[in-house]
Enzyme design. Structure first.
Site, mmCIF file in Angstrom:
data_model
loop_
_atom_site.group_PDB
_atom_site.id
_atom_site.type_symbol
_atom_site.label_atom_id
_atom_site.label_comp_id
_atom_site.label_asym_id
_atom_site.label_seq_id
_atom_site.Cartn_x
_atom_site.Cartn_y
_atom_site.Cartn_z
ATOM 1 N N ASN A 262 0.854 -1.186 0.000
ATOM 2 C CA ASN A 262 0.000 0.000 0.000
ATOM 3 C C ASN A 262 0.894 1.242 0.000
ATOM 4 O O ASN A 262 1.644 1.474 0.946
ATOM 5 C CB ASN A 262 -0.899 -0.043 1.253
ATOM 6 N N PHE A 263 0.800 2.008 -1.065
ATOM 7 C CA PHE A 263 1.678 3.183 -1.205
ATOM 8 C C PHE A 263 1.214 4.362 -0.331
ATOM 9 O O PHE A 263 1.950 5.309 -0.126
ATOM 10 C CB PHE A 263 1.736 3.629 -2.673
ATOM 11 N N LYS A 264 -0.046 4.303 0.130
ATOM 12 C CA LYS A 264 -0.626 5.390 0.944
ATOM 13 C C LYS A 264 -0.344 6.744 0.281
ATOM 14 O O LYS A 264 -0.475 6.874 -0.938
ATOM 15 C CB LYS A 264 -0.106 5.303 2.382
ATOM 16 N N HIS B 210 -10.033 0.820 4.605
ATOM 17 C CA HIS B 210 -8.752 0.899 5.319
ATOM 18 C C HIS B 210 -8.969 1.730 6.581
ATOM 19 O O HIS B 210 -9.795 2.652 6.577
ATOM 20 C CB HIS B 210 -7.684 1.528 4.421
ATOM 21 N N GLU C 143 -6.233 -5.643 10.221
ATOM 22 C CA GLU C 143 -5.130 -4.753 10.618
ATOM 23 C C GLU C 143 -5.503 -4.021 11.908
ATOM 24 O O GLU C 143 -6.420 -3.182 11.881
ATOM 25 C CB GLU C 143 -4.888 -3.677 9.558
ATOM 26 N N ILE D 150 -0.402 0.014 13.062
ATOM 27 C CA ILE D 150 -0.089 0.467 11.696
ATOM 28 C C ILE D 150 1.007 1.532 11.730
ATOM 29 O O ILE D 150 0.961 2.468 12.524
ATOM 30 C CB ILE D 150 -1.364 1.005 10.999
ATOM 31 N N GLY E 213 2.577 -3.065 10.904
ATOM 32 C CA GLY E 213 3.897 -3.248 11.510
ATOM 33 C C GLY E 213 4.727 -4.385 10.929
ATOM 34 O O GLY E 213 5.759 -4.750 11.500
ATOM 35 N N ALA F 186 2.926 -1.499 4.211
ATOM 36 C CA ALA F 186 3.182 -0.158 3.659
ATOM 37 C C ALA F 186 4.590 0.285 4.038
ATOM 38 O O ALA F 186 5.529 0.120 3.271
ATOM 39 C CB ALA F 186 2.127 0.822 4.145
ATOM 40 N N SER F 187 4.749 0.814 5.256
ATOM 41 C CA SER F 187 6.022 1.466 5.611
ATOM 42 C C SER F 187 7.223 0.537 5.511
ATOM 43 O O SER F 187 8.328 0.991 5.198
ATOM 44 C CB SER F 187 5.927 2.075 7.017
HETATM 45 O O1 G3P Z 1 -2.340 -0.985 4.418
HETATM 46 C C1 G3P Z 1 -1.211 -1.421 5.056
HETATM 47 C C2 G3P Z 1 -1.040 -0.832 6.349
HETATM 48 O O2 G3P Z 1 -2.034 -0.102 6.920
HETATM 49 C C3 G3P Z 1 0.021 -1.311 7.212
HETATM 50 O O3 G3P Z 1 0.913 -0.240 7.285
HETATM 51 O O4 G3P Z 1 3.072 0.764 7.595
HETATM 52 O O5 G3P Z 1 2.190 -0.822 9.281
HETATM 53 O O6 G3P Z 1 2.915 -1.686 7.059
HETATM 54 P P1 G3P Z 1 2.345 -0.522 7.833
#
Ligand code: G3P
Length: 222
Positions: free
Chosen positions: A7-9, A91, A139, A144, A179, A200-201
Site C-alpha cells: 500500500n503506497f498510501k 482501510h 489490521e 499500523i 507493523g 506499507a512502511s
Molecule cells: O495498508 C497497510 C497498512 O495499513 C500497514 O501499514 O506501515 O504498518 O505496514 P504498515
C-alpha cells in the site's frame, strides 16, 4: 499462491514518478520470486503506474457514485479506465460504515474491480466476509506504521479472524497487516493461516525497498 499487497498510501517515496519507480521494483521482485505482488497506489497515480507495470495495480479508494454530477468523487468506472484492477475498501485510514462497505463492494463488482476489504477486528472481518469481499485484510490500527507486527503482537487476532472468516467462506483469503517488517513477521502470519500480507512502511520507507520486499517474501517460502 501467496500475495503481498504494498500500500503506497500518500508516502512521499511512493508518490508521482516515485510511485512508478517503486511499482517497477515490486514488478521485478514479483517476476523473480513468483509471488503475486499487488500495488495499491494513490488514485492520481493509477494511470501512470498501470501503463508502466504488468502487476495488478489497485486504487486506494472509490466512491460508490455513478456517472453524473458528483464533483470531487472517485468514480469506480474512472478508476478502471485509469488502469486499476482492484480497490482497497475500509482501510482504517479511510474507514466506512458497514452499510457503505456493502455498497462499495457492490459498485466495485459492477465495474469488475477486485476488493480487498480491511477490518480492525475479527468480528468486523466476519461481517465483511458475508458481504462478498474478494480478500479480507485484518489490521489493528494501533500497530499500523509501527515496528511491532500484528503477527508477533496479536497472533490471536489473526487466528480468530481466519476462523470466523472461513466459517462464512472457507475459500476467502485472509491477509493481515500492520507493523510487518521482515520475513519472521510474514512467516508467523502465514503459519497462522493468512494467504498473504498487506504492508506499507516496511517497503515504502525502507532504505532499500527491493531488499525489504525480497526479505518479506522469504517468509513465504516453505
Ligand atoms: O495498508 C497497510 C497498512 O495499513 C500497514 O501499514 O506501515 O504498518 O505496514 P504498515
Amino acid at each position: 499462491m501467496p500475495i503481498v499487497v504494498v500500500n503506497f498510501k500518500t508516502y512521499a517515496q511512493a508518490t508521482g514518478q516515485r510511485a512508478v519507480d517503486l511499482a517497477k521494483i515490486c514488478e521485478k521482485v514479483s517476476k523473480d520470486t513468483g509471488v503475486t505482488v499487488i500495488v495499491a497506489v494513490q488514485n492520481l497515480d493509477l494511470f501512470h503506474v498501470s501503463k508502466e507495470v504488468s502487476i495488478p495495480v489497485y486504487a486506494e479508494h472509490i466512491d460508490p457514485v455513478k456517472y453524473g454530477a458528483n464533483t470531487g468523487k472517485d468514480l469506480p468506472e474512472a478508476v478502471v479506465e485509469n488502469g486499476a484492477t482492484g480497490v482497497l475498501i475500509n482501510h482504517s485510514e479511510d474507514p466506512e460504515e458497514l452499510k457503505d462497505i456493502e455498497i462499495g463492494i457492490r459498485r466495485a463488482k459492477d465495474v469488475g474491480l477486485q476488493t480487498i476489504v480491511c477490518a480492525p477486528t475479527a468480528a468486523t472481518s466476519e461481517a465483511i466476509a458475508a458481504l462478498g469481499a474478494d480478500f479480507v485484510a485484518v489490521e489493528p490500527p494501533e500497530l499500523i506504521g509501527g515496528d511491532i507486527s500484528v503477527s508477533k503482537a496479536q497472533p490471536g487476532l489473526i487466528t480468530d479472524t481466519v476462523e470466523l472468516v472461513h466459517k462464512i467462506d472457507d475459500k476467502l483469503p485472509v491477509l493481515c497487516g500492520a507493523g510487518v517488517k521482515d520475513h519472521k513477521d510474514v512467516r508467523i502470519a502465514m503459519k497462522l493461516g493468512c494467504e498473504g500480507i498487506l504492508v506499507a512502511s516496511g517497503v515504502t520507507k525502507a532504505d532499500d525497498p527491493e531488499a525489504a520486499l525480497r526479505d518479506l517474501i522469504k517468509g513465504m517460502e516453505s
